[in-house]
Design a protein around this motif. Structure first.
Motif, PDB file in Angstrom:
ATOM      1  N   GLU A 187      -6.876 -19.960  -3.423  1.00  0.00           N
ATOM      2  CA  GLU A 187      -6.909 -18.640  -4.182  1.00  0.00           C
ATOM      3  C   GLU A 187      -5.466 -18.109  -3.853  1.00  0.00           C
ATOM      4  OE1 GLU A 187      -8.799 -18.018  -6.592  1.00  0.00           O
ATOM      5  OE2 GLU A 187     -10.314 -19.559  -6.238  1.00  0.00           O
ATOM      6  N   GLY A 188      -4.402 -18.066  -4.697  1.00  0.00           N
ATOM      7  CA  GLY A 188      -3.057 -17.825  -4.495  1.00  0.00           C
ATOM      8  C   GLY A 188      -2.895 -16.275  -4.208  1.00  0.00           C
ATOM      9  N   ARG A 189      -3.883 -15.333  -4.897  1.00  0.00           N
ATOM     10  CA  ARG A 189      -3.690 -13.830  -4.632  1.00  0.00           C
ATOM     11  C   ARG A 189      -4.615 -13.303  -3.096  1.00  0.00           C
ATOM     12  NH1 ARG A 189      -1.701 -10.814  -8.522  1.00  0.00           N
ATOM     13  NH2 ARG A 189      -0.982 -11.943 -10.331  1.00  0.00           N
ATOM     14  N   VAL A 190      -5.014 -14.140  -2.563  1.00  0.00           N
ATOM     15  CA  VAL A 190      -5.842 -13.777  -1.363  1.00  0.00           C
ATOM     16  C   VAL A 190      -5.105 -14.176  -0.020  1.00  0.00           C
ATOM     17  CG1 VAL A 190      -7.991 -14.280   0.105  1.00  0.00           C
ATOM     18  CG2 VAL A 190      -8.070 -14.038  -2.555  1.00  0.00           C
ATOM     19  N   LEU A 191      -5.121 -13.199   0.879  1.00  0.00           N
ATOM     20  CA  LEU A 191      -4.653 -13.412   2.256  1.00  0.00           C
ATOM     21  C   LEU A 191      -5.205 -12.647   3.313  1.00  0.00           C
ATOM     22  CD1 LEU A 191      -1.397 -11.240   3.022  1.00  0.00           C
ATOM     23  CD2 LEU A 191      -2.714 -10.781   1.245  1.00  0.00           C
ATOM     24  N   ALA A 192      -5.110 -13.383   4.376  1.00  0.00           N
ATOM     25  CA  ALA A 192      -5.883 -12.726   5.534  1.00  0.00           C
ATOM     26  C   ALA A 192      -4.658 -12.104   6.589  1.00  0.00           C
ATOM     27  CB  ALA A 192      -6.526 -13.751   6.442  1.00  0.00           C
ATOM     28  N   SER A 193      -4.965 -10.935   7.298  1.00  0.00           N
ATOM     29  CA  SER A 193      -4.233 -10.475   8.466  1.00  0.00           C
ATOM     30  C   SER A 193      -4.933 -10.169   9.683  1.00  0.00           C
ATOM     31  CB  SER A 193      -3.631  -9.007   7.775  1.00  0.00           C
ATOM     32  OG  SER A 193      -4.896  -8.263   7.673  1.00  0.00           O
ATOM     33  N   ALA A 194      -4.208  -9.923  10.876  1.00  0.00           N
ATOM     34  CA  ALA A 194      -4.820  -9.827  11.915  1.00  0.00           C
ATOM     35  C   ALA A 194      -4.031  -8.911  12.689  1.00  0.00           C
ATOM     36  CB  ALA A 194      -4.688 -11.093  12.806  1.00  0.00           C
ATOM     37  N   GLY A 195      -4.626  -7.990  13.408  1.00  0.00           N
ATOM     38  CA  GLY A 195      -4.113  -6.711  14.162  1.00  0.00           C
ATOM     39  C   GLY A 195      -4.235  -6.571  15.679  1.00  0.00           C
ATOM     40  N   ASP A 196      -3.652  -5.729  16.080  1.00  0.00           N
ATOM     41  CA  ASP A 196      -3.836  -4.925  17.404  1.00  0.00           C
ATOM     42  C   ASP A 196      -5.093  -4.325  17.552  1.00  0.00           C
ATOM     43  OD1 ASP A 196      -1.510  -6.100  18.591  1.00  0.00           O
ATOM     44  OD2 ASP A 196      -0.486  -4.249  18.913  1.00  0.00           O
ATOM     45  N   ASP A 197      -5.755  -3.805  16.461  1.00  0.00           N
ATOM     46  CA  ASP A 197      -7.002  -3.333  16.636  1.00  0.00           C
ATOM     47  C   ASP A 197      -8.131  -4.203  16.648  1.00  0.00           C
ATOM     48  OD1 ASP A 197      -6.913  -4.520  14.113  1.00  0.00           O
ATOM     49  OD2 ASP A 197      -7.063  -2.614  12.791  1.00  0.00           O
ATOM     50  N   GLY A 198      -8.011  -5.466  16.798  1.00  0.00           N
ATOM     51  CA  GLY A 198      -9.119  -6.332  16.827  1.00  0.00           C
ATOM     52  C   GLY A 198      -9.751  -7.059  15.794  1.00  0.00           C
ATOM     53  N   ALA A 199      -9.308  -6.556  14.552  1.00  0.00           N
ATOM     54  CA  ALA A 199      -9.776  -6.830  13.429  1.00  0.00           C
ATOM     55  C   ALA A 199      -8.975  -8.068  12.489  1.00  0.00           C
ATOM     56  CB  ALA A 199      -9.903  -5.815  12.399  1.00  0.00           C
ATOM     57  N   VAL A 200      -9.807  -8.822  11.825  1.00  0.00           N
ATOM     58  CA  VAL A 200      -9.261  -9.619  10.745  1.00  0.00           C
ATOM     59  C   VAL A 200      -9.697  -9.168   9.653  1.00  0.00           C
ATOM     60  CG1 VAL A 200      -9.563 -12.075   9.670  1.00  0.00           C
ATOM     61  CG2 VAL A 200      -9.469 -11.612  12.505  1.00  0.00           C
ATOM     62  N   ARG A 201      -8.610  -9.006   8.576  1.00  0.00           N
ATOM     63  CA  ARG A 201      -8.937  -8.414   7.444  1.00  0.00           C
ATOM     64  C   ARG A 201      -8.650  -9.352   6.325  1.00  0.00           C
ATOM     65  NH1 ARG A 201      -8.015  -3.195   9.806  1.00  0.00           N
ATOM     66  NH2 ARG A 201     -10.042  -2.176   9.818  1.00  0.00           N
ATOM     67  N   VAL A 202      -9.182  -9.509   5.110  1.00  0.00           N
ATOM     68  CA  VAL A 202      -9.039 -10.462   4.071  1.00  0.00           C
ATOM     69  C   VAL A 202      -8.772  -9.292   2.773  1.00  0.00           C
ATOM     70  CG1 VAL A 202     -10.016 -12.029   2.413  1.00  0.00           C
ATOM     71  CG2 VAL A 202     -10.573 -12.038   4.846  1.00  0.00           C
ATOM     72  N   TRP A 203      -7.741  -9.542   2.248  1.00  0.00           N
ATOM     73  CA  TRP A 203      -7.057  -8.893   1.189  1.00  0.00           C
ATOM     74  C   TRP A 203      -6.831  -9.672  -0.314  1.00  0.00           C
ATOM     75  CZ3 TRP A 203      -6.325  -3.752   2.734  1.00  0.00           C
ATOM     76  CH2 TRP A 203      -6.228  -3.871   4.275  1.00  0.00           C
ATOM     77  N   ARG A 204      -6.904  -8.999  -1.213  1.00  0.00           N
ATOM     78  CA  ARG A 204      -6.509  -9.579  -2.698  1.00  0.00           C
ATOM     79  C   ARG A 204      -5.314  -8.860  -3.300  1.00  0.00           C
ATOM     80  NH1 ARG A 204      -8.458 -13.074  -6.429  1.00  0.00           N
ATOM     81  NH2 ARG A 204     -10.349 -13.546  -5.041  1.00  0.00           N
ATOM     82  N   LEU A 205      -4.575  -9.387  -3.668  1.00  0.00           N
ATOM     83  CA  LEU A 205      -3.346  -8.753  -4.428  1.00  0.00           C
ATOM     84  C   LEU A 205      -3.981  -8.682  -6.128  1.00  0.00           C
ATOM     85  CD1 LEU A 205      -0.554  -7.714  -4.882  1.00  0.00           C
ATOM     86  CD2 LEU A 205       0.098 -10.249  -5.449  1.00  0.00           C
ATOM     87  N   PRO A 206      -4.052  -7.445  -6.228  1.00  0.00           N
ATOM     88  CA  PRO A 206      -4.538  -7.148  -7.805  1.00  0.00           C
ATOM     89  C   PRO A 206      -3.873  -7.757  -8.854  1.00  0.00           C
ATOM     90  CG  PRO A 206      -4.473  -5.362  -6.571  1.00  0.00           C
ATOM     91  CD  PRO A 206      -3.845  -6.226  -5.692  1.00  0.00           C
ATOM     92  N   GLY A 207      -4.804  -8.289  -9.884  1.00  0.00           N
ATOM     93  CA  GLY A 207      -4.271  -8.909 -11.136  1.00  0.00           C
ATOM     94  C   GLY A 207      -4.531 -10.194 -11.585  1.00  0.00           C
ATOM     95  N   GLY A 208      -5.136 -10.934 -10.520  1.00  0.00           N
ATOM     96  CA  GLY A 208      -5.821 -12.195 -10.794  1.00  0.00           C
ATOM     97  C   GLY A 208      -7.069 -12.340 -11.160  1.00  0.00           C
ATOM     98  N   GLY A 209      -7.592 -13.544 -11.426  1.00  0.00           N
ATOM     99  CA  GLY A 209      -9.003 -13.452 -11.570  1.00  0.00           C
ATOM    100  C   GLY A 209      -9.853 -13.651 -10.254  1.00  0.00           C
TER     101      GLY A 209
END
Length: 470
Positions: free
Chosen positions: A448-470
């Motif tokens: 899914e080319g518009r989805v990405l994950a990120s990780a941070g110093d806050d101890g969280a993993v987050r999953v995001w979507r770039l708007p515009g796709g299905g």
């Protein structure tokens, strides 16, 4: 050279927040089919996450990497649903932590994880100077078990990366060396070191294999990127790229099956650099590496990127997704996504991308987005110990002298500009902030080319979507 037009970026839509790590999360990595997400952290653990079936696979049955699903005694870390995410908010709570490999295996921080392209094994780099190869068992539920432990480095291992064919594993360390291991095809514990590369003069921070060839890029505390190639079992630096003025934290090849993928690098000097490899004009000649795009504070006006796109602190990671977008993880707590405006267009993506028209070379118009990422204030604390680096360089474009390989900048070199067109990018998406602290890792979903994950110093993993796709 035409100047691209700045546009307001869209806010990335938060789909899920995955918590369970008890310290900074250093790395996230999707399995090759996209049904599993691995994370690694300062709490000396690797966690294996799975989304609800159908959330990230368009109904194609990729959830959990095609393995069975069940709930085991290791489940339980909190998973928060998020609003505003293309309908994903209702299903985000279905994310599950399938497996945790912790202190009984890793005595210290796990800095990096990477999946073998076959999806059966995961390599993990630990600060105890070892690399552990974990084997994925189908379950249910799927779980990770130790298959092999690789020893040889003299200090913390900072990065691991598999070659595109899965036969080679590269590991990088604070001891300034890169080890290349050959992994047998019959068993994940059939591993042999075939080369030790020692040309870097300081910590090696990140590694990335070319998506099709046996070329390895390495980023270092010595402010350079080296590109390695093999010649009759001997590995050598075919390029030394010096466009940065401070520690190079991240490196990523362009994905999507292009015949000549470009290379993106990010640095403590707060710049993003994109290189293109120029083959020699005659057989046996030397490659040239040309800087075709660079974004720093002094380059933003020329690049058509407004103030939101300027990284206000060191950039710690970069990933180049199959949709043609470059994502960065920054110490100013933000995730940014840059898209091409001209030059080589992204490959067509029918299911979830704006490039379903193969002739399209720009994203669709974007509505107004967030104002800006917050600039550092006097109250901001020092960077995390792992992110300490040399001072950020002064004003003016950094030199691009390539050491023992040619690297030129089209912005300042007329011959280079005429030979290779600069490739422009603009900011198309931003999460500001993405985390309550440094963002340490970003990873695009492989399907899914518009989805990405990120990780941070806050101890969280987050999953995001770039708007515009299905």
């Amino acid at each position: 050279m035409a100047t691209p037009t700045a546009r307001s970026p869209q806010a990335l839509a938060l789909s899920a927040t995955l918590t369970g790590h008890t310290g900074a999360v250093w790395c996230v990595a999707w399995s090759p089919e996209g049904g599993l997400l691995a994370s690694a952290g300062a709490d000396a653990s690797v966690r294996l996450w799975a989304p609800p079936p159908g959330v990230l696979d368009g109904g194609r049955g990729l959830a959990n990497g095609g393995v069975g699903r069940g709930k085991g005694p290791q489940d339980g870390p909190e998973v928060e649903a998020a609003g505003g995410g293309d309908g994903a908010e209702g299903s985000a709570a279905g994310w599950t932590c399938l497996s945790t490999v912790g202190g009984d295996v890793f005595p210290r921080t796990v800095r990096s994880v990477a999946w073998n392209p076959d999806g059966r094994t995961l390599a993990a780099a630990c600060f105890d100077a070892t690399v552990t190869i974990l084997e994925l068992l189908p379950g249910p539920p799927p779980s990770l078990v130790v298959a092999a432990v690789l020893e040889g480095h003299e200090s913390e291992v900072k990065s691991v990366a598999w070659s595109s064919g899965g036969a080679l594993l590269a590991t990088a360390s604070r001891d300034k060396s890169i080890w290349i291991w050959e992994v047998g095809g019959t068993s994940p514990d059939d591993v042999e070191c075939v080369a030790v590369l020692t040309a870097h003069t300081a910590d090696v921070k990140a590694l990335a294999w070319h998506p099709a060839a046996e070329l390895l890029a390495s980023a270092s505390y010595d402010d350079t990127v080296r590109v390695w190639a093999e010649d009759e079992d001997d590995w050598y630096a075919t390029g030394v790229l010096s466009a940065h003025t401070s520690t190079v934290w991240g490196v990523a090849w362009e994905s999507g099956g292009r015949p000549a993928p470009r290379l993106a690098t990010v640095s403590d000097d707060r710049t993003v650099v994109v290189y293109r490899r120029v083959p020699p004009p005659v057989a046996g000649g030397e490659d040239r590496w040309v800087v075709v795009w660079r974004l720093g504070a002094e380059d933003s006006r020329r690049s058509g990127v407004d103030s939101v796109g300027v990284h206000r602190r060191p950039i710690y990671a970069v990933d180049w997704g199959r949709g043609g977008w470059i994502a960065t993880a920054c110490g100013d707590d933000c995730v940014r996504v840059f898209g091409p405006t001209r030059g080589v267009p992204p490959l067509p993506i029918v299911s979830d991308g704006w490039a379903s028209d193969p002739d399209a070379d720009i994203p669709p118009p974007l509505p107004p987005g967030p104002d800006a990422c917050a600039a550092p204030t006097a109250s901001d604390g020092p960077p995390a110990e792992e992110h300490s680096s040399t001072p950020v360089g002064g004003g003016g474009p950094p030199p691009v002298d390539g050491g023992n390989a040619s690297a030129t900048d089209p912005a300042t070199d007329v011959d280079a500009a005429s030979a290779v067109d600069a490739d422009a990018f603009v900011l198309v998406g931003v999460a500001a902030p993405a985390h309550a602290g440094d963002v340490n890792s970003v990873a695009w979903h492989p399907v899914e080319g518009r989805v990405l994950a990120s990780a941070g110093d806050d101890g969280a993993v987050r999953v995001w979507r770039l708007p515009g796709g299905g």
